[in-house]
Design a protein around this motif. Structure first.
Motif, mmCIF file in Angstrom:
data_model
loop_
_atom_site.group_PDB
_atom_site.id
_atom_site.type_symbol
_atom_site.label_atom_id
_atom_site.label_comp_id
_atom_site.label_asym_id
_atom_site.label_seq_id
_atom_site.Cartn_x
_atom_site.Cartn_y
_atom_site.Cartn_z
ATOM 1 N N CYS A 50 -0.987 -5.674 -0.083
ATOM 2 C CA CYS A 50 -0.147 -5.697 1.116
ATOM 3 C C CYS A 50 1.061 -4.768 0.965
ATOM 4 O O CYS A 50 1.454 -4.089 1.918
ATOM 5 N N MET A 51 1.642 -4.738 -0.216
ATOM 6 C CA MET A 51 2.797 -3.862 -0.445
ATOM 7 C C MET A 51 2.388 -2.391 -0.288
ATOM 8 O O MET A 51 3.098 -1.603 0.360
ATOM 9 N N ALA A 52 1.251 -2.018 -0.852
ATOM 10 C CA ALA A 52 0.761 -0.644 -0.704
ATOM 11 C C ALA A 52 0.438 -0.357 0.757
ATOM 12 O O ALA A 52 0.757 0.722 1.288
ATOM 13 N N PHE A 53 -0.163 -1.328 1.417
ATOM 14 C CA PHE A 53 -0.529 -1.207 2.828
ATOM 15 C C PHE A 53 0.713 -0.917 3.674
ATOM 16 O O PHE A 53 0.716 -0.025 4.532
ATOM 17 N N ARG A 54 1.784 -1.648 3.423
ATOM 18 C CA ARG A 54 3.018 -1.454 4.182
ATOM 19 C C ARG A 54 3.580 -0.047 3.955
ATOM 20 O O ARG A 54 4.081 0.573 4.887
ATOM 21 N N ASN A 55 3.471 0.443 2.736
ATOM 22 C CA ASN A 55 3.932 1.810 2.459
ATOM 23 C C ASN A 55 3.139 2.834 3.273
ATOM 24 O O ASN A 55 3.709 3.780 3.825
ATOM 25 N N TYR A 56 1.809 2.630 3.353
ATOM 26 C CA TYR A 56 0.989 3.541 4.151
ATOM 27 C C TYR A 56 1.351 3.446 5.633
ATOM 28 O O TYR A 56 1.331 4.444 6.347
ATOM 29 N N GLU A 58 4.347 2.754 6.825
ATOM 30 C CA GLU A 58 5.618 3.480 6.982
ATOM 31 C C GLU A 58 5.393 4.988 7.028
ATOM 32 O O GLU A 58 6.075 5.707 7.753
ATOM 33 N N GLU A 59 4.430 5.456 6.231
ATOM 34 C CA GLU A 59 4.119 6.889 6.185
ATOM 35 C C GLU A 59 3.190 7.318 7.320
ATOM 36 O O GLU A 59 2.884 8.496 7.458
ATOM 37 N N MET A 60 2.716 6.329 8.093
ATOM 38 C CA MET A 60 1.740 6.565 9.173
ATOM 39 C C MET A 60 0.501 7.276 8.628
ATOM 40 O O MET A 60 -0.043 8.192 9.237
ATOM 41 N N ASP A 61 0.074 6.816 7.460
ATOM 42 C CA ASP A 61 -1.097 7.371 6.773
ATOM 43 C C ASP A 61 -2.327 6.564 7.168
ATOM 44 O O ASP A 61 -2.589 5.493 6.624
ATOM 45 N N HIS A 62 -3.055 7.095 8.131
ATOM 46 C CA HIS A 62 -4.216 6.396 8.684
ATOM 47 C C HIS A 62 -5.268 6.110 7.626
ATOM 48 O O HIS A 62 -5.769 4.992 7.521
ATOM 49 N N GLU A 63 -5.627 7.116 6.833
ATOM 50 C CA GLU A 63 -6.661 6.926 5.809
ATOM 51 C C GLU A 63 -6.210 5.929 4.737
ATOM 52 O O GLU A 63 -7.001 5.122 4.255
ATOM 53 N N GLY A 64 -4.932 5.995 4.349
ATOM 54 C CA GLY A 64 -4.410 5.030 3.383
ATOM 55 C C GLY A 64 -4.498 3.613 3.917
ATOM 56 O O GLY A 64 -4.848 2.674 3.185
ATOM 57 N N CYS A 65 -4.207 3.440 5.206
ATOM 58 C CA CYS A 65 -4.313 2.109 5.828
ATOM 59 C C CYS A 65 -5.754 1.611 5.825
ATOM 60 O O CYS A 65 -6.016 0.443 5.541
ATOM 61 N N LEU A 66 -6.689 2.507 6.143
ATOM 62 C CA LEU A 66 -8.098 2.097 6.141
ATOM 63 C C LEU A 66 -8.568 1.716 4.742
ATOM 64 O O LEU A 66 -9.317 0.751 4.573
ATOM 65 N N THR A 67 -8.099 2.452 3.732
ATOM 66 C CA THR A 67 -8.446 2.127 2.345
ATOM 67 C C THR A 67 -7.889 0.749 1.980
ATOM 68 O O THR A 67 -8.592 -0.087 1.398
#
Length: 104
Positions: A50-56, A58-67
């Protein structure tokens, strides 16, 4: 939000491969709430995803969110299976005449 054995609806349905559809603020709010619930019951690996997810978010990183969505599903099901096993063992103990200490 209490931690539940039911997979939160938003984990499956908030995300899309279409970059125009993802509402990063909404996703971040859900992830933040789930992180808090996970931390409150000691589910560290879920909390870390969840912490990594929130960082993605904030960065609006679509692929990071999907991962992270996939990682969160995996961690969620690992915890769910372990809790279900624990609940079954408790039921077996009680059925055999034993008791389960209550923690308040």
């Amino acid at each position: 939000m209490a931690w539940s054995l039911d997979l939160p609806f938003w984990i499956l349905h908030t995300f899309s491969r279409d970059r125009q559809v993802m509402d990063f603020k909404k996703v971040d709010a859900h992830v933040h709430q789930f992180k808090g619930s996970s931390a409150s019951i000691g589910v560290q690996r879920v909390k870390n995803v969840c912490m990594a997810f929130r960082n993605y978010c904030e960065e609006m990183d679509h692929e990071g969110c999907l991962t992270c969505q996939q990682q969160l599903k995996q961690e969620y099901f690992l915890v769910k299976n372990k809790l279900e096993t624990l609940f079954k063992l408790e039921q077996q103990i009680v059925a055999a005449g034993g008791s389960i200490p209550m923690m308040w």
